[in-house]
Write a protein that holds these residues in place. Structure first.
Motif, PDB file in Angstrom:
ATOM      1  N   GLU A  44       0.814  -1.216   0.000  1.00  0.00           N
ATOM      2  CA  GLU A  44       0.000   0.000   0.000  1.00  0.00           C
ATOM      3  C   GLU A  44       0.846   1.264   0.000  1.00  0.00           C
ATOM      4  O   GLU A  44       0.396   2.310  -0.470  1.00  0.00           O
ATOM      5  N   ASN A  45       2.052   1.200   0.540  1.00  0.00           N
ATOM      6  CA  ASN A  45       2.858   2.419   0.653  1.00  0.00           C
ATOM      7  C   ASN A  45       3.813   2.619  -0.524  1.00  0.00           C
ATOM      8  O   ASN A  45       4.730   3.431  -0.449  1.00  0.00           O
ATOM      9  N   GLU A  46       3.604   1.881  -1.611  1.00  0.00           N
ATOM     10  CA  GLU A  46       4.404   2.053  -2.822  1.00  0.00           C
ATOM     11  C   GLU A  46       3.484   2.257  -4.019  1.00  0.00           C
ATOM     12  O   GLU A  46       2.306   1.874  -3.991  1.00  0.00           O
ATOM     13  N   ALA A  47       4.027   2.856  -5.078  1.00  0.00           N
ATOM     14  CA  ALA A  47       3.251   3.039  -6.309  1.00  0.00           C
ATOM     15  C   ALA A  47       2.995   1.681  -6.963  1.00  0.00           C
ATOM     16  O   ALA A  47       3.836   0.791  -6.911  1.00  0.00           O
ATOM     17  N   TRP A  48       1.802   1.548  -7.562  1.00  0.00           N
ATOM     18  CA  TRP A  48       1.451   0.309  -8.244  1.00  0.00           C
ATOM     19  C   TRP A  48       1.612   0.480  -9.748  1.00  0.00           C
ATOM     20  O   TRP A  48       1.171   1.477 -10.330  1.00  0.00           O
ATOM     21  N   SER A  49       2.232  -0.498 -10.373  1.00  0.00           N
ATOM     22  CA  SER A  49       2.321  -0.555 -11.829  1.00  0.00           C
ATOM     23  C   SER A  49       1.650  -1.846 -12.265  1.00  0.00           C
ATOM     24  O   SER A  49       2.235  -2.931 -12.173  1.00  0.00           O
ATOM     25  N   LEU A  50       0.400  -1.725 -12.689  1.00  0.00           N
ATOM     26  CA  LEU A  50      -0.423  -2.905 -12.956  1.00  0.00           C
ATOM     27  C   LEU A  50      -0.453  -3.219 -14.440  1.00  0.00           C
ATOM     28  O   LEU A  50      -0.674  -2.344 -15.278  1.00  0.00           O
ATOM     29  N   ALA A  52      -2.142  -5.250 -17.710  1.00  0.00           N
ATOM     30  CA  ALA A  52      -3.456  -5.728 -18.148  1.00  0.00           C
ATOM     31  C   ALA A  52      -3.540  -7.236 -17.936  1.00  0.00           C
ATOM     32  O   ALA A  52      -2.641  -7.982 -18.325  1.00  0.00           O
ATOM     33  N   GLY A  53      -4.625  -7.681 -17.308  1.00  0.00           N
ATOM     34  CA  GLY A  53      -4.785  -9.108 -17.039  1.00  0.00           C
ATOM     35  C   GLY A  53      -3.855  -9.642 -15.960  1.00  0.00           C
ATOM     36  O   GLY A  53      -3.735 -10.857 -15.803  1.00  0.00           O
ATOM     37  N   GLY A  54      -3.220  -8.751 -15.195  1.00  0.00           N
ATOM     38  CA  GLY A  54      -2.295  -9.185 -14.148  1.00  0.00           C
ATOM     39  C   GLY A  54      -3.014  -9.690 -12.914  1.00  0.00           C
ATOM     40  O   GLY A  54      -4.187  -9.386 -12.681  1.00  0.00           O
ATOM     41  N   ARG A  55      -2.282 -10.450 -12.096  1.00  0.00           N
ATOM     42  CA  ARG A  55      -2.838 -11.032 -10.870  1.00  0.00           C
ATOM     43  C   ARG A  55      -2.060 -10.501  -9.676  1.00  0.00           C
ATOM     44  O   ARG A  55      -0.835 -10.669  -9.605  1.00  0.00           O
ATOM     45  N   TYR A  56      -2.768  -9.892  -8.733  1.00  0.00           N
ATOM     46  CA  TYR A  56      -2.112  -9.197  -7.626  1.00  0.00           C
ATOM     47  C   TYR A  56      -2.889  -9.395  -6.328  1.00  0.00           C
ATOM     48  O   TYR A  56      -4.064  -9.767  -6.341  1.00  0.00           O
ATOM     49  N   PHE A  57      -2.216  -9.101  -5.208  1.00  0.00           N
ATOM     50  CA  PHE A  57      -2.911  -9.033  -3.924  1.00  0.00           C
ATOM     51  C   PHE A  57      -2.235  -8.010  -3.032  1.00  0.00           C
ATOM     52  O   PHE A  57      -1.055  -7.674  -3.215  1.00  0.00           O
ATOM     53  N   VAL A  58      -2.996  -7.492  -2.067  1.00  0.00           N
ATOM     54  CA  VAL A  58      -2.495  -6.482  -1.137  1.00  0.00           C
ATOM     55  C   VAL A  58      -3.096  -6.760   0.237  1.00  0.00           C
ATOM     56  O   VAL A  58      -4.243  -7.193   0.345  1.00  0.00           O
ATOM     57  N   ILE A  59      -2.309  -6.521   1.279  1.00  0.00           N
ATOM     58  CA  ILE A  59      -2.702  -6.820   2.659  1.00  0.00           C
ATOM     59  C   ILE A  59      -2.716  -5.532   3.469  1.00  0.00           C
ATOM     60  O   ILE A  59      -1.848  -4.680   3.308  1.00  0.00           O
ATOM     61  N   ARG A  60      -3.704  -5.402   4.344  1.00  0.00           N
ATOM     62  CA  ARG A  60      -3.739  -4.294   5.303  1.00  0.00           C
ATOM     63  C   ARG A  60      -3.814  -4.867   6.723  1.00  0.00           C
ATOM     64  O   ARG A  60      -4.638  -5.734   7.006  1.00  0.00           O
ATOM     65  N   ASN A  61      -2.952  -4.376   7.581  1.00  0.00           N
ATOM     66  CA  ASN A  61      -2.943  -4.725   9.006  1.00  0.00           C
ATOM     67  C   ASN A  61      -2.651  -6.201   9.259  1.00  0.00           C
ATOM     68  O   ASN A  61      -2.759  -6.677  10.378  1.00  0.00           O
ATOM     69  N   GLY A  62      -2.276  -6.941   8.245  1.00  0.00           N
ATOM     70  CA  GLY A  62      -2.024  -8.364   8.416  1.00  0.00           C
ATOM     71  C   GLY A  62      -3.275  -9.188   8.593  1.00  0.00           C
ATOM     72  O   GLY A  62      -3.209 -10.419   8.683  1.00  0.00           O
ATOM     73  N   SER A  63      -4.464  -8.537   8.607  1.00  0.00           N
ATOM     74  CA  SER A  63      -5.700  -9.264   8.893  1.00  0.00           C
ATOM     75  C   SER A  63      -6.774  -9.087   7.822  1.00  0.00           C
ATOM     76  O   SER A  63      -7.848  -9.696   7.928  1.00  0.00           O
ATOM     77  N   THR A  64      -6.512  -8.250   6.823  1.00  0.00           N
ATOM     78  CA  THR A  64      -7.439  -8.037   5.710  1.00  0.00           C
ATOM     79  C   THR A  64      -6.644  -8.141   4.415  1.00  0.00           C
ATOM     80  O   THR A  64      -5.514  -7.660   4.329  1.00  0.00           O
ATOM     81  N   ILE A  65      -7.236  -8.765   3.405  1.00  0.00           N
ATOM     82  CA  ILE A  65      -6.529  -8.988   2.150  1.00  0.00           C
ATOM     83  C   ILE A  65      -7.490  -8.843   0.977  1.00  0.00           C
ATOM     84  O   ILE A  65      -8.671  -9.191   1.085  1.00  0.00           O
ATOM     85  N   ALA A  66      -6.985  -8.291  -0.110  1.00  0.00           N
ATOM     86  CA  ALA A  66      -7.726  -8.241  -1.374  1.00  0.00           C
ATOM     87  C   ALA A  66      -6.832  -8.809  -2.461  1.00  0.00           C
ATOM     88  O   ALA A  66      -5.627  -8.539  -2.496  1.00  0.00           O
ATOM     89  N   ILE A  69      -7.738  -9.716 -10.374  1.00  0.00           N
ATOM     90  CA  ILE A  69      -7.258  -9.883 -11.742  1.00  0.00           C
ATOM     91  C   ILE A  69      -7.662  -8.630 -12.496  1.00  0.00           C
ATOM     92  O   ILE A  69      -8.850  -8.299 -12.585  1.00  0.00           O
ATOM     93  N   THR A  70      -6.691  -7.898 -12.994  1.00  0.00           N
ATOM     94  CA  THR A  70      -6.974  -6.606 -13.624  1.00  0.00           C
ATOM     95  C   THR A  70      -7.645  -6.802 -14.991  1.00  0.00           C
ATOM     96  O   THR A  70      -7.472  -7.833 -15.648  1.00  0.00           O
ATOM     97  N   PRO A  71      -8.413  -5.797 -15.434  1.00  0.00           N
ATOM     98  CA  PRO A  71      -9.067  -5.897 -16.740  1.00  0.00           C
ATOM     99  C   PRO A  71      -8.043  -5.857 -17.879  1.00  0.00           C
ATOM    100  O   PRO A  71      -6.964  -5.273 -17.750  1.00  0.00           O
ATOM    101  N   GLN A  72      -8.394  -6.486 -18.978  1.00  0.00           N
ATOM    102  CA  GLN A  72      -7.533  -6.436 -20.161  1.00  0.00           C
ATOM    103  C   GLN A  72      -7.496  -5.023 -20.746  1.00  0.00           C
ATOM    104  O   GLN A  72      -6.485  -4.595 -21.287  1.00  0.00           O
TER     105      GLN A  72
END
Length: 437
Positions: A44-50, A52-66, A69-72
């Motif tokens: 969350e504290n860095e810039a994202w370079s996504l 198209a069609g990439g697969r990613y995840f991000v965590i907040r507080n160690g207890s919540t996660i998203a 899959i990005t759109p084409q």
């Protein structure tokens, strides 16, 4: 859907449930599975370079996660298929000044987290897990997850000989009746709970050297592992089915999708205590993720207007000993498929549009589904669905598998319902998502 090996799926689910005693451990396990399937972790504290069609995840507080899959092509404004669940479960959490020494026993004080069903906590083999913040010898702060993994405590029942009305009138005072017993201590012997945690950290992580444990978020849990039970092996018994079961189903549906459609899952903490936190469903986490994918302008607004959120959280199956607790036409049966949860007062976010779509998707995949609505003379619980809908303005449906003993230390669901919900969610992540027009 062909090709699903039910036995293997349920075996891996049992491992996930048993190895996720806290939201922190659950998110760590989800992240490990995502990484093994080619999802890249973002900060969350860095810039994202996504891509198209990439697969990613991000965590907040160690207890919540998203994970997503990005759109084409973001400019196309294609709908995004979203599913959400929550990582927390009702439990007993350790108080900051925990030590209690009474009559030669060492105990710790506990607080109730969420709507805990208290009676089943008695006479269980309890362990302890969670997050600890400590200072090292160089005066730097660190955080680490710990898990004793073995039975270190119990809450013994009072013998019926000392309370002859135990089966009819006994009530539980959480302040005085629930502190678990950890060990015997001698006269004049002092025990520091934080020192015990320091020793556990160094045992679990031999390379770490702890100067002082500063604070912690720790929960007791039952050491009995998840298991398939029943004369015909049709039931799944485990702690934390509400709602790690939904987390695992959503996770597997996403990672096995073909990536042809933009998709997202989000597992929030703090649902059991209202969801109003930085990492809860009534907080800014999901919107911030979506804005970093689509931006803050018209593209995101247009996407959300076409999209759907499936909020997955277990439902109350009709109990054969207490059928009167259900509306006679809306008592879900375990083994009869996923449940669409409806409440006219918006305790669930389901609408005729979203329920019709879900029923249509079940029909297309030859899967059963059923309804739950609470009796008109009873209060209704809620979940992340209405809160998520209110935060980001997306059409939402609340669904889940029926279960027994919700909020108990050990809950029960149907193996076939687990598989059915997985199959419909897997279809959802590749579906063209034609909502009613």
């Amino acid at each position: 859907m062909s090709g699903l090996k039910t036995e293997s799926f349920i075996s891996e689910l049992k491992t996930f449930l048993s190895s996720s005693p806290t939201p922190y451990h659950a998110v760590e396990n989800v992240a490990e599975i995502l990484s093994s399937q080619g999802f890249k972790q973002l900060s969350e504290n860095e810039a994202w370079s996504l891509e198209a069609g990439g697969r990613y995840f991000v965590i907040r507080n160690g207890s919540t996660i998203a994970a997503f899959i990005t759109p084409q092509d973001k400019s196309s404004g294609a709908a995004i298929r979203m599913a959400g669940a929550h990582t927390d479960s009702p439990c007993l959490k350790v108080k900051p000044h925990a030590e209690i020494k009474r009559h030669g026993y060492f105990q710790v004080g506990v607080d109730l987290y969420g709507g805990v069903l208290l009676n089943p906590w008695y006479d269980r083999d309890l362990s302890l897990a969670g997050r600890v913040v400590y200072r090292d010898k160089q005066r730097k702060l660190h955080k680490v997850l710990i898990d004793f993994k073995r039975a270190i405590a119990t809450i013994p029942s009072l013998a019926i000989h000392l309370d002859r009305e135990a089966n009819s009138k006994r009530s539980i005072n959480p302040q005085t009746d629930l502190p678990p017993v950890l060990m015997r201590v001698g006269e004049g012997e002092e025990v520091s709970f934080r020192s015990l945690l320091s020793a556990q950290i160094e045992k679990q992580y031999p390379d770490l050297k702890v100067d002082q444990v500063l604070d912690y978020e720790l929960s007791f849990y039952d050491t009995q592992a998840a298991e398939v039970i029943g004369l015909q092996s049709e039931f799944l018994a485990s702690a934390r089915l509400d709602n790690l079961l939904s987390c695992y189903i959503c996770l597997q549906a996403l990672i096995t999708s073909d990536g042809s459609q933009p998709a997202l899952i989000v597992f929030n903490d703090h649902e059991e205590v209202g969801s109003l936190s930085a990492e809860g469903a009534q907080g800014p986490f999901l919107r911030s993720v979506l804005e970093r994918i689509y931006g803050q302008g018209e593209v995101l607004t247009s996407v959300l207007s076409k999209s759907l959120m499936i909020s997955a959280d277990n439902a109350h199956g009709i109990h054969p000993n207490f059928p009167g607790k259900h509306d006679e036409k809306h008592g879900p049966l375990m083994g009869e498929g996923p449940v669409i949860k409806v409440n006219v007062n918006q305790r669930y976010a389901t609408s005729s549009e979203t329920s019709s779509y879900f029923k249509h998707l079940c029909d297309l995949n030859q899967l059963p589904c059923q309804y739950f609505t609470v009796r008109s003379d009873m209060a209704c619980g809620s979940t992340i669905g209405p809160l998520t809908a209110g935060e980001i303005g997306v059409r939402t449906i609340d669904v889940g598998v029926p279960q027994f003993a919700m909020h108990s230390i050990r809950e029960l669901a149907s193996v076939s319902d687990v598989v059915s919900l997985y199959r419909v969610l897997k279809a959802y992540f590749v579906d063209a998502l034609q909502l009613p027009e």
